[in-house]
Design a protein around this motif. Structure first.
Motif, PDB file in Angstrom:
ATOM      1  N   LEU A  72       0.880  -1.171   0.000  1.00  0.00           N
ATOM      2  CA  LEU A  72       0.000   0.000   0.000  1.00  0.00           C
ATOM      3  C   LEU A  72       0.912   1.213   0.000  1.00  0.00           C
ATOM      4  O   LEU A  72       1.407   1.638   1.043  1.00  0.00           O
ATOM      5  CB  LEU A  72      -0.908  -0.014   1.218  1.00  0.00           C
ATOM      6  N   GLY A  73       1.165   1.769  -1.197  1.00  0.00           N
ATOM      7  CA  GLY A  73       2.226   2.748  -1.330  1.00  0.00           C
ATOM      8  C   GLY A  73       3.538   2.026  -1.048  1.00  0.00           C
ATOM      9  O   GLY A  73       3.753   0.894  -1.486  1.00  0.00           O
ATOM     10  N   PRO A  74       4.425   2.611  -0.257  1.00  0.00           N
ATOM     11  CA  PRO A  74       5.681   1.930   0.074  1.00  0.00           C
ATOM     12  C   PRO A  74       5.542   0.928   1.215  1.00  0.00           C
ATOM     13  O   PRO A  74       6.462   0.182   1.510  1.00  0.00           O
ATOM     14  CB  PRO A  74       6.592   3.089   0.480  1.00  0.00           C
ATOM     15  N   GLN A  75       4.376   0.921   1.889  1.00  0.00           N
ATOM     16  CA  GLN A  75       4.213   0.113   3.093  1.00  0.00           C
ATOM     17  C   GLN A  75       3.739  -1.294   2.755  1.00  0.00           C
ATOM     18  O   GLN A  75       2.780  -1.482   1.997  1.00  0.00           O
ATOM     19  CB  GLN A  75       3.205   0.772   4.031  1.00  0.00           C
ATOM     20  N   PRO A  76       4.368  -2.328   3.331  1.00  0.00           N
ATOM     21  CA  PRO A  76       3.861  -3.684   3.130  1.00  0.00           C
ATOM     22  C   PRO A  76       2.601  -3.926   3.946  1.00  0.00           C
ATOM     23  O   PRO A  76       2.418  -3.357   5.033  1.00  0.00           O
ATOM     24  CB  PRO A  76       5.016  -4.565   3.622  1.00  0.00           C
ATOM     25  N   ALA A  77       1.725  -4.744   3.417  1.00  0.00           N
ATOM     26  CA  ALA A  77       0.528  -5.179   4.138  1.00  0.00           C
ATOM     27  C   ALA A  77       0.292  -6.639   3.779  1.00  0.00           C
ATOM     28  O   ALA A  77       0.651  -7.088   2.683  1.00  0.00           O
ATOM     29  CB  ALA A  77      -0.684  -4.326   3.766  1.00  0.00           C
ATOM     30  N   PHE A  78      -0.307  -7.384   4.696  1.00  0.00           N
ATOM     31  CA  PHE A  78      -0.507  -8.817   4.490  1.00  0.00           C
ATOM     32  C   PHE A  78      -1.999  -9.116   4.423  1.00  0.00           C
ATOM     33  O   PHE A  78      -2.780  -8.690   5.278  1.00  0.00           O
ATOM     34  CB  PHE A  78       0.163  -9.612   5.606  1.00  0.00           C
ATOM     35  N   VAL A  79      -2.386  -9.847   3.374  1.00  0.00           N
ATOM     36  CA  VAL A  79      -3.792 -10.143   3.117  1.00  0.00           C
ATOM     37  C   VAL A  79      -4.066 -11.609   3.418  1.00  0.00           C
ATOM     38  O   VAL A  79      -3.509 -12.494   2.751  1.00  0.00           O
ATOM     39  CB  VAL A  79      -4.161  -9.840   1.654  1.00  0.00           C
ATOM     40  N   PRO A  80      -4.902 -11.929   4.412  1.00  0.00           N
ATOM     41  CA  PRO A  80      -5.270 -13.327   4.667  1.00  0.00           C
ATOM     42  C   PRO A  80      -6.269 -13.806   3.621  1.00  0.00           C
ATOM     43  O   PRO A  80      -7.276 -13.146   3.365  1.00  0.00           O
ATOM     44  CB  PRO A  80      -5.890 -13.285   6.062  1.00  0.00           C
ATOM     45  N   CYS A  81      -6.000 -14.960   3.028  1.00  0.00           N
ATOM     46  CA  CYS A  81      -6.864 -15.504   1.979  1.00  0.00           C
ATOM     47  C   CYS A  81      -7.408 -16.881   2.329  1.00  0.00           C
ATOM     48  O   CYS A  81      -8.050 -17.516   1.488  1.00  0.00           O
ATOM     49  CB  CYS A  81      -6.085 -15.597   0.659  1.00  0.00           C
ATOM     50  N   HIS A  82      -7.131 -17.341   3.518  1.00  0.00           N
ATOM     51  CA  HIS A  82      -7.576 -18.665   3.966  1.00  0.00           C
ATOM     52  C   HIS A  82      -8.514 -18.483   5.152  1.00  0.00           C
ATOM     53  O   HIS A  82      -8.241 -17.668   6.042  1.00  0.00           O
ATOM     54  CB  HIS A  82      -6.356 -19.504   4.358  1.00  0.00           C
ATOM     55  N   PRO A  83      -9.620 -19.240   5.214  1.00  0.00           N
ATOM     56  CA  PRO A  83     -10.584 -19.028   6.307  1.00  0.00           C
ATOM     57  C   PRO A  83      -9.996 -19.230   7.691  1.00  0.00           C
ATOM     58  O   PRO A  83     -10.395 -18.556   8.644  1.00  0.00           O
ATOM     59  CB  PRO A  83     -11.697 -20.039   6.010  1.00  0.00           C
ATOM     60  N   GLU A  84      -9.039 -20.154   7.831  1.00  0.00           N
ATOM     61  CA  GLU A  84      -8.418 -20.380   9.141  1.00  0.00           C
ATOM     62  C   GLU A  84      -7.682 -19.136   9.622  1.00  0.00           C
ATOM     63  O   GLU A  84      -7.788 -18.736  10.780  1.00  0.00           O
ATOM     64  CB  GLU A  84      -7.454 -21.572   9.057  1.00  0.00           C
ATOM     65  N   ILE A  85      -6.933 -18.480   8.716  1.00  0.00           N
ATOM     66  CA  ILE A  85      -6.197 -17.277   9.090  1.00  0.00           C
ATOM     67  C   ILE A  85      -7.158 -16.125   9.341  1.00  0.00           C
ATOM     68  O   ILE A  85      -6.999 -15.355  10.299  1.00  0.00           O
ATOM     69  CB  ILE A  85      -5.174 -16.903   8.002  1.00  0.00           C
ATOM     70  N   VAL A  86      -8.155 -15.993   8.486  1.00  0.00           N
ATOM     71  CA  VAL A  86      -9.149 -14.931   8.659  1.00  0.00           C
ATOM     72  C   VAL A  86      -9.816 -15.046  10.019  1.00  0.00           C
ATOM     73  O   VAL A  86      -9.956 -14.056  10.755  1.00  0.00           O
ATOM     74  CB  VAL A  86     -10.195 -14.990   7.523  1.00  0.00           C
ATOM     75  N   TRP A  87     -10.213 -16.264  10.381  1.00  0.00           N
ATOM     76  CA  TRP A  87     -10.905 -16.452  11.660  1.00  0.00           C
ATOM     77  C   TRP A  87      -9.987 -16.151  12.836  1.00  0.00           C
ATOM     78  O   TRP A  87     -10.407 -15.574  13.844  1.00  0.00           O
ATOM     79  CB  TRP A  87     -11.440 -17.876  11.741  1.00  0.00           C
ATOM     80  N   ARG A  88      -8.722 -16.532  12.720  1.00  0.00           N
ATOM     81  CA  ARG A  88      -7.757 -16.260  13.786  1.00  0.00           C
ATOM     82  C   ARG A  88      -7.621 -14.758  14.009  1.00  0.00           C
ATOM     83  O   ARG A  88      -7.569 -14.275  15.138  1.00  0.00           O
ATOM     84  CB  ARG A  88      -6.405 -16.864  13.423  1.00  0.00           C
ATOM     85  N   ILE A  89      -7.576 -14.005  12.925  1.00  0.00           N
ATOM     86  CA  ILE A  89      -7.419 -12.553  13.031  1.00  0.00           C
ATOM     87  C   ILE A  89      -8.674 -11.909  13.621  1.00  0.00           C
ATOM     88  O   ILE A  89      -8.597 -11.052  14.506  1.00  0.00           O
ATOM     89  CB  ILE A  89      -7.087 -11.962  11.647  1.00  0.00           C
ATOM     90  N   LEU A  90      -9.842 -12.338  13.148  1.00  0.00           N
ATOM     91  CA  LEU A  90     -11.087 -11.713  13.587  1.00  0.00           C
ATOM     92  C   LEU A  90     -11.417 -12.019  15.043  1.00  0.00           C
ATOM     93  O   LEU A  90     -12.096 -11.217  15.698  1.00  0.00           O
ATOM     94  CB  LEU A  90     -12.249 -12.181  12.699  1.00  0.00           C
ATOM     95  N   THR A  91     -10.963 -13.150  15.549  1.00  0.00           N
ATOM     96  CA  THR A  91     -11.347 -13.551  16.899  1.00  0.00           C
ATOM     97  C   THR A  91     -10.269 -13.262  17.937  1.00  0.00           C
ATOM     98  O   THR A  91     -10.395 -13.692  19.088  1.00  0.00           O
ATOM     99  CB  THR A  91     -11.694 -15.053  16.935  1.00  0.00           C
ATOM    100  N   ASN A  92      -9.245 -12.542  17.560  1.00  0.00           N
ATOM    101  CA  ASN A  92      -8.189 -12.182  18.518  1.00  0.00           C
ATOM    102  C   ASN A  92      -7.821 -10.715  18.306  1.00  0.00           C
ATOM    103  O   ASN A  92      -6.750 -10.387  17.814  1.00  0.00           O
ATOM    104  CB  ASN A  92      -6.967 -13.082  18.343  1.00  0.00           C
ATOM    105  N   ASP A  93      -8.742  -9.815  18.701  1.00  0.00           N
ATOM    106  CA  ASP A  93      -8.525  -8.398  18.413  1.00  0.00           C
ATOM    107  C   ASP A  93      -7.559  -7.731  19.375  1.00  0.00           C
ATOM    108  O   ASP A  93      -7.181  -6.577  19.175  1.00  0.00           O
ATOM    109  CB  ASP A  93      -9.851  -7.631  18.384  1.00  0.00           C
ATOM    110  N   SER A  94      -7.114  -8.431  20.413  1.00  0.00           N
ATOM    111  CA  SER A  94      -6.066  -7.855  21.246  1.00  0.00           C
ATOM    112  C   SER A  94      -4.702  -7.970  20.568  1.00  0.00           C
ATOM    113  O   SER A  94      -3.814  -7.149  20.806  1.00  0.00           O
ATOM    114  CB  SER A  94      -6.019  -8.548  22.612  1.00  0.00           C
ATOM    115  N   VAL A  95      -4.540  -8.972  19.713  1.00  0.00           N
ATOM    116  CA  VAL A  95      -3.297  -9.156  18.960  1.00  0.00           C
ATOM    117  C   VAL A  95      -3.393  -8.499  17.583  1.00  0.00           C
ATOM    118  O   VAL A  95      -2.441  -7.882  17.102  1.00  0.00           O
ATOM    119  CB  VAL A  95      -2.958 -10.653  18.819  1.00  0.00           C
ATOM    120  N   TYR A  96      -4.559  -8.637  16.955  1.00  0.00           N
ATOM    121  CA  TYR A  96      -4.798  -8.020  15.647  1.00  0.00           C
ATOM    122  C   TYR A  96      -5.799  -6.883  15.863  1.00  0.00           C
ATOM    123  O   TYR A  96      -7.002  -7.028  15.670  1.00  0.00           O
ATOM    124  CB  TYR A  96      -5.341  -9.049  14.649  1.00  0.00           C
TER     125      TYR A  96
END
Length: 452
Positions: free
Chosen positions: A51-75
């Motif tokens: 995103l411009g010069p900044q790297p960003a990581f896109v989760p494309c697997h449901p397991e990773i998506v769910w991990r991110i959505l259900t742990n908002d203290s880390v993500y």
């Protein structure tokens, strides 16, 4: 029939090709955002983009998506999109960090109690009738602005116990449109350039000023009425609402109201608009929908009591949200070092999340571009892994208004289908509004046909 997700033990990562030195993958996201995001799952289950010069990581697997959505203290809520949203939404429920979110959610949750949502249905039904009252056989309408007015009137009446006039509706609609359509480009623009008084920056600042001023007037008007007629606004205005038992300031209340106006106005209208578009181009699905509403409603408007019987109508909307999720692009930030798909991500790493990356996966949804409401029959949908359908998010930060929104859209769609058929207008290309925060049609003209 639904497919099966890859094993979590086989999660892979990759890097998206085609980044430009200055704007990264901004060009692809501007030109064909859905197609670009959809293509990432073929590269890996976690894909690095720029995103411009900044790297960003896109989760494309449901397991990773769910991990991110259900742990908002880390993500946690953060990153380029969230930072730009805070320019005008402030620290509302949708943009607040983990530290503030729990308290805010506890405060607002009572307004979304099932018993209250049922009481809101009468307002929804009334506004649906107002929406279609002046429609005429053979008339061509631009669908999204009309649906936006309906949704915004409904959310202000039900959640804020306030009725707004047509002029206010139009000010809010134009303000959101200007702010959202400029938000992605502002995300890629350095802060120094965002302060230069270019025409685009001036339009953005004017829209923000108009939006904040309009909401402030709603708050002041309700303070003067000094009545507790239900909804969120009286709760927020009550004593002891804020930290340490202090009343919340107008600015804090305003942040929450703007968040609710966004969630209850723009996104609801977007979902309904895409549903009508898909039905207008899929006559067999429209026929089945009309058969259901004719049997359940018998020509009358839909009511709250009808919702359990409008099963195909609900599946139409769920499939619409799979293909065109209104909240199509959000960002989060890691608060500590994490490992995803074999990649070590340091604190402060931007995570770009889009439902499109999982909801259009061919291994989860065969023929993913096909509009097939029967994907959501229980015998098929029960086989989906967690994180495969996340149009409302997930975990503690799942959309607080998901039940409200589904009730409103089902009632509206059923009432419209019982009285009207809609057909496409020839020669018009239908595409999403580019780089708006909400995924809505840029221009969607449809022709009305009264059902006899």
């Amino acid at each position: 029939m639904l497919g099966h997700a890859p094993s979590a033990a086989q999660l892979t990562s990759g890097i998206a090709p085609g980044a430009h030195p200055a704007i990264g993958h901004g060009w692809q996201l501007w030109r064909q955002p859905l197609e670009f995001l959809e293509s990432l799952s073929a590269i890996g289950d976690l894909v690095e983009i720029r995103l411009g010069p900044q790297p960003a990581f896109v989760p494309c697997h449901p397991e990773i998506v769910w991990r991110i959505l259900t742990n908002d203290s880390v993500y946690d809520k953060g990153g380029p999109v969230m930072d730009r949203l805070r320019d005008f939404v402030g620290n509302g429920l949708g943009t607040s960090t983990h530290q503030d979110h729990r308290r805010q959610r506890r405060l607002i949750q009572p307004a979304f109690h099932p018993a209250l949502i049922e009481s809101y249905a009468a307002v929804m039904e009334d506004e649906i009738s107002t929406l279609t009252r002046d429609w005429k056989d053979g008339q061509e309408i631009d669908v999204f602005p009309q649906l936006y007015g309906f949704a915004l009137r409904t959310v202000t009446r039900t959640l804020f116990s306030t009725t707004v006039d047509a002029e206010t509706i139009e000010v809010v609609r134009r303000s959101f449109d200007t702010v959202f359509n400029g938000s992605f480009l502002r995300m890629l623009t350095p802060p120094t350039l965002r302060r230069i008084p270019t025409p685009a920056n001036r339009r953005f600042q004017t829209a923000v000023k108009n939006l904040l001023g309009t909401v402030d007037r709603m708050i002041e008007g309700h303070r003067k009425e000094a009545t507790d007629s239900g909804g969120i606004l009286p709760i927020l205005l009550g004593s002891g609402s804020g930290p340490d038992g202090q009343e919340m300031s107008n600015a804090e209340i305003r942040d929450h109201l703007i968040t609710m106006l966004l969630g209850g106005g723009d996104t609801t209208a977007a979902a309904l608009a895409w549903a009508l578009h898909l039905l207008s181009t899929h006559p067999e699905a429209e026929r089945r929908l009309q058969e259901e509403v004719d049997q359940v409603l018998g020509g009358r408007p839909a009511e709250w009591k009808d919702l359990p019987q409008l099963t195909f109508t609900s599946r139409v909307l769920t499939e619409t949200l799979r293909l065109y999720p209104p909240g199509w692009l959000l960002t989060r930030t890691t608060t500590q070092e994490v490992e995803l798909a074999g990649r070590h991500l340091p604190p402060g790493t931007a995570i770009l999340f889009s439902p499109v990356t999982v909801q259009r996966r061919p291994d989860l949804f065969p023929d993913p571009h096909a509009f097939d409401p029967d994907r959501w029959l229980p015998e098929y949908a029960s086989g989906l892994p967690r994180g495969a359908f996340v149009a409302f998010g997930g975990g503690a930060r799942k959309c607080i208004g998901d039940t409200y929104g589904m009730a409103e859209t089902v009632l509206a769609l059923a009432t419209i289908a019982s009285r009207w058929s809609l057909s496409p207008v020839s020669g018009v290309q239908i595409r999403p509004s580019r780089l708006s925060v909400s995924l809505h049609p840029e221009h969607l003209p449809l022709r009305l046909h009264a059902r006899r």
